[in-house]
Design an enzyme around this catalytic site. Structure first.
Site, short mmCIF file in Angstrom:
data_model
loop_
_atom_site.label_atom_id
_atom_site.label_comp_id
_atom_site.label_asym_id
_atom_site.label_seq_id
_atom_site.Cartn_x
_atom_site.Cartn_y
_atom_site.Cartn_z
N ASP A 100 0.89 -1.33 0.11
CA ASP A 100 0.06 0.03 0.07
C ASP A 100 0.92 1.18 0.03
OD1 ASP A 100 -2.19 -1.61 0.16
OD2 ASP A 100 -2.24 -1.79 2.31
N LYS A 148 2.00 2.20 -5.11
CA LYS A 148 2.40 1.66 -6.22
C LYS A 148 1.62 1.76 -7.42
CE LYS A 148 2.58 -2.70 -4.41
NZ LYS A 148 2.04 -2.16 -3.20
N GLY A 207 -4.78 -4.05 -3.76
CA GLY A 207 -5.79 -3.07 -3.79
C GLY A 207 -4.89 -1.79 -4.43
N HIS A 208 -5.14 -1.38 -5.57
CA HIS A 208 -4.27 -0.20 -5.97
C HIS A 208 -5.16 1.05 -6.56
CE1 HIS A 208 -1.14 -3.53 -7.31
NE2 HIS A 208 -1.06 -3.40 -6.07
N GLN A 264 1.83 -6.29 -3.41
CA GLN A 264 2.47 -6.24 -2.19
C GLN A 264 3.83 -5.74 -1.92
OE1 GLN A 264 0.96 -9.73 -3.53
NE2 GLN A 264 -0.93 -8.62 -3.03
N ARG A 306 -9.61 -2.78 6.09
CA ARG A 306 -8.95 -2.91 7.55
C ARG A 306 -8.22 -1.65 7.80
NH1 ARG A 306 -6.02 -8.51 7.73
NH2 ARG A 306 -5.74 -7.96 5.40
N LEU A 341 4.45 12.31 1.47
CA LEU A 341 4.93 13.14 2.02
C LEU A 341 4.14 14.12 2.69
CD1 LEU A 341 7.99 13.96 2.97
CD2 LEU A 341 8.32 15.17 1.24
P1 GDP Z 1 -0.91 0.30 -3.52
O1 GDP Z 1 -1.25 -1.12 -3.06
O2 GDP Z 1 0.85 0.46 -3.45
O3 GDP Z 1 -1.09 0.69 -5.00
O4 GDP Z 1 -1.28 1.42 -2.62
P2 GDP Z 1 -2.75 1.63 -2.35
O5 GDP Z 1 -3.74 2.13 -3.59
O6 GDP Z 1 -3.49 0.47 -1.59
O7 GDP Z 1 -2.76 2.93 -1.11
C1 GDP Z 1 -2.23 3.99 -1.52
C2 GDP Z 1 -3.29 5.02 -1.05
O8 GDP Z 1 -2.85 6.26 -0.84
C3 GDP Z 1 -4.13 5.39 -1.85
O9 GDP Z 1 -5.49 5.80 -1.52
C4 GDP Z 1 -3.63 6.42 -2.78
O10 GDP Z 1 -4.60 7.16 -3.50
C5 GDP Z 1 -3.16 7.24 -1.81
N1 GDP Z 1 -1.77 8.08 -2.39
C6 GDP Z 1 -1.02 7.42 -3.05
N2 GDP Z 1 0.18 8.46 -3.02
C7 GDP Z 1 -0.20 9.39 -2.29
C8 GDP Z 1 0.35 10.60 -1.76
O11 GDP Z 1 1.41 11.02 -2.40
N3 GDP Z 1 -0.09 11.26 -0.78
C9 GDP Z 1 -1.41 11.11 -0.28
N4 GDP Z 1 -1.83 11.79 0.55
N5 GDP Z 1 -2.10 9.72 -0.64
C10 GDP Z 1 -1.47 9.09 -1.60
P1 IMO Z 2 -1.02 -4.05 -2.21
O1 IMO Z 2 -0.55 -4.63 -3.72
C1 IMO Z 2 -0.90 -4.65 2.15
C2 IMO Z 2 -1.05 -8.82 3.63
C3 IMO Z 2 -2.42 -9.26 4.27
C4 IMO Z 2 -1.69 -10.24 5.29
C5 IMO Z 2 -0.58 -11.04 4.39
C6 IMO Z 2 -1.14 -12.25 3.76
O2 IMO Z 2 -2.37 -3.41 -2.20
O3 IMO Z 2 0.20 -3.54 -1.69
P2 IMO Z 2 -2.62 -12.98 1.68
O4 IMO Z 2 -4.35 -12.41 1.20
O5 IMO Z 2 -1.80 -12.34 0.65
O6 IMO Z 2 -2.33 -14.34 1.86
O7 IMO Z 2 -2.36 -12.01 3.13
O8 IMO Z 2 -0.44 -10.11 3.42
N1 IMO Z 2 -1.20 -8.35 2.37
C7 IMO Z 2 -1.15 -6.88 1.87
N2 IMO Z 2 -1.17 -6.00 2.92
N3 IMO Z 2 -0.93 -4.47 0.69
C8 IMO Z 2 -1.39 -5.55 0.13
O9 IMO Z 2 -1.37 -5.49 -1.45
C9 IMO Z 2 -1.56 -6.94 0.66
N4 IMO Z 2 -1.74 -8.11 0.20
C10 IMO Z 2 -1.67 -9.08 0.84
O10 IMO Z 2 -3.04 -8.16 4.87
O11 IMO Z 2 -1.35 -9.71 6.15
MG MG Z 3 -2.95 -1.51 -1.88
#
Ligand code: GDP
Ligand code: IMO
Ligand code: MG
Length: 449
Positions: free
Chosen positions: A13, A16, A40-41, A246, A325, A354
């Site tokens: 998270d 990416k 989840g992206h 991940q 969560r 940041l």
């Molecule tokens: P990923 O799984 O690595 O693609 O990241 P996620 O999308 O799960 O979580 C990143 C969250 O932070 C998302 O809600 C994005 O919209 C948000 N986000 C990404 N870059 C930034 C940033 O530079 N600042 C803020 N405030 N939010 C960001």
């Molecule tokens: P993105 O791509 C954050 C975590 C779960 C759990 C562990 C194992 O959005 O960064 P799984 O369902 O993969 O067997 O769960 O890995 N986990 C993540 N945490 N971002 C993710 O993906 C994750 N994918 C799995 O919370 O601790």
């Molecule tokens: Mg994510």
């Protein structure tokens, strides 16, 4: 930059999705190489929010090929609902390709993941319960169902029968054990009951085959030899982005096992999960937040339980894209980041979020750990027990109060923010080339370093 890998440098998270969407402007193809819909992206473009679990984060660029590689585990229901959602939003999915060799998450994988998590009780890993672990386990056991099997009903039926048989037995045993344990404890168990699963209509082979043949018809236009698509693009000098899900510390081999995911999210896995060679990779980007978060259980040395952690949750909206969560929050951990940098041999870093740190200062970054015996640990300890009880030691850096959401150039950033980035970059010896100052794709600062 023909072959570029993008990986998470912490516990997931990191943003990416946003960075992949940004770098995709320079690419021909974007390829997911591992994980499944545990990911989840989120991408925010002109205020509009898109959430992807399986579809590569380049899909908003109509002219780019988006590939789900062989290393991904695909829940066909989830994929089809993402495709439908994109079509409804007016986004073209004509360039989406799905590897014929990718493994399918079947209904029994999801049920087993849920039952397994319930059984583990307090020791629960906190998986996303999407069937990821059981699906990769079947792949290794050679009991997996692949995307190409959707196109041959006879093979599909035979393989489903072979895969389900040993599991029904396991579920029955689990059900008996659980009932016994509940009786002994005299308490009601929470969550999904294994006994509920055995007669589950979702485990009916006839219905499952019919349903999956139908998925095959719908997915057929997207199914392809995706490794060859990558070779063709790379061999003609085009840029291909390999998008990791991940992150390094959730890596099955190199992360905080068993509190990890069931695949390899590090850069080395891009080759296996897409079907290219190491020499096809020219650049590795690591994505890290300016602080740290973790969802689910497992060691997290810099975790904050007090007010500052709460502020990070609030300001950063730290709730999971997949499961909703609350994410655990803490200071940036440079010991863990340096480990991730080396594991992935990163060339560039993007530091996201940041903006979340403004008003939180003074800032801290962990620069070493101390073991409970008092030993100084400059590098990430290989023994998990040491990590569990290690205490981080911090460098304190000046904070900043200015809101960063409008910054677009390095000079717009307050000096303290620039000093923070320089400190991180120097510590891990990788240039920070991109900084996130908000969720929107425009809220980005490119650095010259
Ligand atoms: P990923 O799984 O690595 O693609 O990241 P996620 O999308 O799960 O979580 C990143 C969250 O932070 C998302 O809600 C994005 O919209 C948000 N986000 C990404 N870059 C930034 C940033 O530079 N600042 C803020 N405030 N939010 C960001
Ligand atoms: P993105 O791509 C954050 C975590 C779960 C759990 C562990 C194992 O959005 O960064 P799984 O369902 O993969 O067997 O769960 O890995 N986990 C993540 N945490 N971002 C993710 O993906 C994750 N994918 C799995 O919370 O601790
Ligand atoms: Mg994510």
């Amino acid at each position: 930059m023909p072959g570029v890998v993008i990986v998470g440098a912490q516990w997931g998270d990191e943003g990416k999705g946003k960075i992949t969407d940004l770098l995709a402007q320079r690419a021909t193809a974007i390829v997911r190489f591992q994980g499944g819909n545990n990911a989840g992206h989120t991408i925010v473009r002109d205020g509009e929010e898109f959430k992807f679990h399986l579809i590569p984060s380049g899909i908003l660029h109509a002219d780019k090929m988006c590939v789900i590689g062989n290393g991904v585990v695909v829940d066909p229901r989830v994929l089809l609902s993402e495709i439908d959602g994109l079509k409804r939003a007016g986004v073209s999915v004509g360039n989406l390709r799905l590897s014929a060799n990718a493994h399918l998450i079947m209904p029994y994988h999801v049920l087993l993941d849920q039952a397994g998590e319930t059984k583990l009780g307090k020791l629960s890993i906190g998986t996303t319960r999407r069937g990821i672990g059981p699906c990769y386990a079947d792949k290794a056991l050679r009991l997996g169902i692949r995307v190409q099997d959707l196109l041959d009903e006879k093979i599909l039926r035979t393989k489903i029968r072979a895969a389900i048989e040993p599991k029904q037995q396991a579920l029955r045993e689990l059900s008996v054990q659980r009932r016994k344990a509940r009786k002994e404890a005299g308490e009601e168990a929470k969550g999904i009951e294994a006994s509920d699963l055995v007669p589950d209509p979702r485990l009916d082979v006839h219905a499952m085959v019919e349903e999956h043949v139908n998925y095959g018809h719908r997915l057929e236009p997207h199914i392809a030899d995706t490794a060859k698509l990558c070779w063709d693009a790379l061999d003609s000098g085009q840029t291909v982005i390999f998008e990791g899900a991940q992150a390094a510390l959730l890596d099955l081999d190199h992360g905080t096992y068993p509190f990890v995911t069931s695949s390899n999210p590090i850069a080395g896995a891009a080759c296996v999960g897409a079907g290219v060679g190491p020499a096809d990779i020219d650049e590795v980007w690591g994505i890290a937040k300016a602080y740290a978060t973790r969802v689910g259980a497992g060691p997290f040395p810099t975790e904050l339980h007090e007010e500052i952690g709460e502020r990070m949750v609030e300001r950063g909206h730290e709730f999971g894209t997949t499961t909703g969560r609350r994410r655990r929050c803490g200071w940036m951990d440079l010991v863990a980041l340096r480990y991730a940098v080396r594991l992935n041999r990163m060339d560039s870093l993007a530091i996201t979020k940041l903006d979340v740190l403004s008003g939180i200062g003074p800032l801290r970054v962990a620069v070493r750990y101390r073991s409970k015996e008092g030993a100084v640990l400059d590098s990430f300890p290989y023994h998990q027990s040491i990590l569990h009880s290690a205490t981080p030691e911090y460098e304190e850096l000046p904070g900043f109060d200015e809101e960063l959401g409008e910054c677009r150039e390095e000079a717009d950033l307050p000096q303290a923010a620039r000093d923070f980035l320089a400190y991180v970059s120097e510590f891990v010896r990788v240039p920070v080339r991109l900084v996130g100052v908000g969720p929107d794709r425009e809220q980005t600062v490119w650095l010259d370093s």
